[in-house]
Design an enzyme around this catalytic site. Structure first.
Site, short mmCIF file in Angstrom:
data_model
loop_
_atom_site.label_atom_id
_atom_site.label_comp_id
_atom_site.label_asym_id
_atom_site.label_seq_id
_atom_site.Cartn_x
_atom_site.Cartn_y
_atom_site.Cartn_z
CG HIS A 94 -2.02 -1.04 1.07
ND1 HIS A 94 -3.31 -0.75 0.68
CD2 HIS A 94 -2.00 -2.39 1.23
CE1 HIS A 94 -4.03 -1.86 0.62
NE2 HIS A 94 -3.26 -2.87 0.95
CG ASP B 210 -0.04 9.21 0.40
OD1 ASP B 210 -0.14 8.04 0.80
OD2 ASP B 210 -0.77 10.14 0.83
P1 ADQ Z 1 -3.30 6.16 4.49
O1 ADQ Z 1 -1.91 6.66 4.64
O2 ADQ Z 1 -4.08 6.02 5.72
O3 ADQ Z 1 -3.35 4.79 3.69
P2 ADQ Z 1 -5.27 7.35 2.53
O4 ADQ Z 1 -5.16 6.61 1.27
O5 ADQ Z 1 -5.51 8.80 2.34
O6 ADQ Z 1 -4.01 7.25 3.48
O7 ADQ Z 1 -6.49 6.71 3.31
C1 ADQ Z 1 -6.99 7.27 4.47
C2 ADQ Z 1 -8.44 6.86 4.69
O8 ADQ Z 1 -8.79 7.23 6.01
C3 ADQ Z 1 -9.39 7.58 3.75
O9 ADQ Z 1 -10.42 6.71 3.38
C4 ADQ Z 1 -9.91 8.74 4.59
O10 ADQ Z 1 -11.24 9.12 4.29
C5 ADQ Z 1 -9.84 8.17 5.99
N1 ADQ Z 1 -9.54 9.29 6.91
C6 ADQ Z 1 -8.48 10.09 6.90
N2 ADQ Z 1 -8.59 11.03 7.87
C7 ADQ Z 1 -9.71 10.79 8.52
C8 ADQ Z 1 -10.40 11.40 9.61
N3 ADQ Z 1 -9.94 12.48 10.23
N4 ADQ Z 1 -11.54 10.85 10.01
C9 ADQ Z 1 -12.04 9.78 9.38
N5 ADQ Z 1 -11.46 9.17 8.35
C10 ADQ Z 1 -10.32 9.66 7.92
C11 ADQ Z 1 -2.37 3.89 3.13
C12 ADQ Z 1 -1.35 4.51 2.17
C13 ADQ Z 1 -2.08 5.27 1.07
C14 ADQ Z 1 -3.03 4.34 0.35
C15 ADQ Z 1 -3.93 3.60 1.34
C16 ADQ Z 1 -4.76 2.52 0.66
O11 ADQ Z 1 -0.47 5.36 2.87
O12 ADQ Z 1 -1.14 5.82 0.15
O13 ADQ Z 1 -3.85 5.08 -0.53
O14 ADQ Z 1 -3.16 2.97 2.35
O15 ADQ Z 1 -3.94 1.66 -0.06
#
Ligand code: ADQ
Length: 448
Positions: free
Chosen positions: A153, A358
């Site tokens: 990921h 990311d």
């Molecule tokens: P993350 O680093 O966690 O994931 P991201 O892909 O943005 O980053 O996913 C975060 C998820 O958490 C999103 O669905 C978002 O809506 C939710 N989220 C974030 N902040 C929040 C908040 N304050 N309250 C509630 N929900 C919140 C890792 C990798 C990424 C990759 C994903 C999936 O770092 O690059 O996209 O896995 O593979």
């Protein structure tokens, strides 16, 4: 056909899963006969060496506990203070300790032993993320010959960065025990291929395959995605329910949503907004930024530092520019329910998704899916998010370049409706085509 066994570090324990990976796997497991296996989140003195079923939920789940020592060394240690920074270009903050690596291997070995008890010969196994890289090798040691795939990921580092980790080539050996290694973006596939060939003495073959003892492994990009249609519907409903006071008719809203992680570039974003306010006094009181950042991995020094730095910067910018009826930044340190988030995205004029590095970034995709297509907001997206490869119609920025980002904020706020719609239509078309079902189907077809 046998079952699909998904394994990730954490599994959701409640009946209603939410969050990026959780939603993605949930949909996959709902449509296939599957089991999801991972740690329970509970820390116990003497963890049992047996997987136990998790009651309820729409598909089968099994979990195991960690000891305090494993949590410290396997999870906070090797996973989050070695591999996470290494894979995100922050070799400077890796914490190298032998006991971290020992524990990482031991937890993976222990999990392999527990899995061997439940896996049947025709099951397919799908391992997720950097916490579980060696799992296939240890399953092979137990005599399993199932199809096993791995999905990373995070980004994959360059061969040069990989050498910052003592015995970093061991990672390549772990990867060579999978039939398929899935990456988020093409840049990661290129890095992984180069590392396999240059450091692992592997042979690159046609069709994205690489040969390294003991097998041929396919390395390919499978960009993770969301259910765009479902998210749009959710946002449409939820924007009506936002509490009074969130929106002000005379004020434009910019939103940022990220776990409070040093990879997400929140300080750089705040600095760019400060630069924008410095340049454009006429925008004072007419725009505000809502940054939602729940803390993660608390107690790890780098995370305590980023929290302090972000609080300091938002305080400084508010101190410099706020007046009695307006504060430029609202900085919220809590998780927000997924449906509220959807409503907030839709109500926002601009999203700032500006990580320094990311894997993909699902917030970028959620924001686009949530927009009203007749009057869409603008996505400002870092060139270092894996999502940038699929979303060229966003305003692409370099998060290190404060001046360019400040200019992009102005461009986004002033963008005519016709341009916003053109960009949004192009982004949304791709999101609908390349949704989460497309992602999992692509990976599982490759796994065979
Ligand atoms: P993350 O680093 O966690 O994931 P991201 O892909 O943005 O980053 O996913 C975060 C998820 O958490 C999103 O669905 C978002 O809506 C939710 N989220 C974030 N902040 C929040 C908040 N304050 N309250 C509630 N929900 C919140 C890792 C990798 C990424 C990759 C994903 C999936 O770092 O690059 O996209 O896995 O593979």
């Amino acid at each position: 056909m046998g079952r699909l066994i998904c394994i990730s570090n954490r599994i959701p324990m409640g009946p209603n899963p939410s969050g990026g990976l959780v939603v993605a796997l949930h949909d996959t497991l709902m449509s296939t006969k599957g089991i999801w296996i991972g740690t329970s989140g509970e820390i116990v003195e003497n963890p049992e060496n047996r997987l136990r079923p998790v009651e309820g939920g729409p598909f089968e789940r099994m979990c195991f506990d960690l000891s305090e020592n494993e949590q410290e060394n396997y999870y906070f240690g090797f996973s989050n203070q070695v591999l996470w920074p290494l894979f995100h270009g922050r070799t400077d903050i890796m914490e190298i300790h032998a006991e971290y690596l020992d524990s990482y291997k031991e937890v993976n070995r222990r999990l392999a032993r527990m899995l061997a008890e439940v896996v049947q010969p025709d099951d397919r196994i799908w391992v997720h993320d950097y916490q579980l890289l060696p799992l296939a090798q240890y399953l092979r040691d137990m005599g399993l010959s199932n199809r096993i795939g791995f999905f990373l990921h995070t980004p994959f580092p360059t061969p040069l960065a990989l050498q910052a980790l003592p015995n970093g080539t061991e990672i390549l050996e772990w990867m060579s025990h999978y039939h398929v290694v899935g990456m988020q973006a093409e840049r990661d596939v290129r890095n992984a291929m180069a590392a396999m060939v240059e450091l692992g003495n592997a042979q690159e073959l046609a069709g994205g395959f690489v040969y390294m003892e003991p097998r041929q492994t396919r390395i390919a990009a499978f960009p993770i995605a969301i259910d765009a249609d479902e998210f749009r519907t959710l946002a449409e409903e939820q924007v009506q329910k936002l509490p009074a006071g969130v929106l002000k008719p005379e004020r434009r809203l910019m939103i940022g949503v990220d776990r409070l992680d040093y990879t997400k570039g929140v300080p750089q974003r705040f600095k760019a907004f400060g630069e924008f306010l410095e340049r454009h006094e006429d925008w004072h009181r007419h725009v505000s930024m809502l940054q939602i950042s729940p803390p993660t991995r608390e107690g790890v020094e780098a995370y305590d530092n980023i929290r302090e730095e972000t609080e300091l910067l938002s305080g400084r910018i508010n101190g410099q520019f706020a007046d009695i009826s307006w504060a430029p930044i609202r900085f919220i340190n809590r998780p927000i329910p997924r449906e509220v988030l959807a409503g907030l995205y839709r109500a926002s004029d601009v999203a700032l998704v500006t990580p320094l590095m990311d894997g993909m970034n699902l917030v970028a995709k959620e924001f686009v899916a949530a927009q009203d297509r007749d009057d869409p907001g603008v996505l400002i997206l870092s060139q270092f998010a894996g999502a940038a490869e699929q979303m060229p119609d966003a305003l692409i920025v370099n998060p290190h370049d404060t001046e360019q980002m400040a200019t992009s904020i102005m461009t986004a706020l002033a963008m005519p409706l016709i341009d916003r719609r053109r960009r949004h239509d192009a982004l949304m078309d791709r999101l609908m085509k390349h949704d989460v079902a497309w992602w999992s189907k692509g990976f599982l077809t490759a796994l065979g």
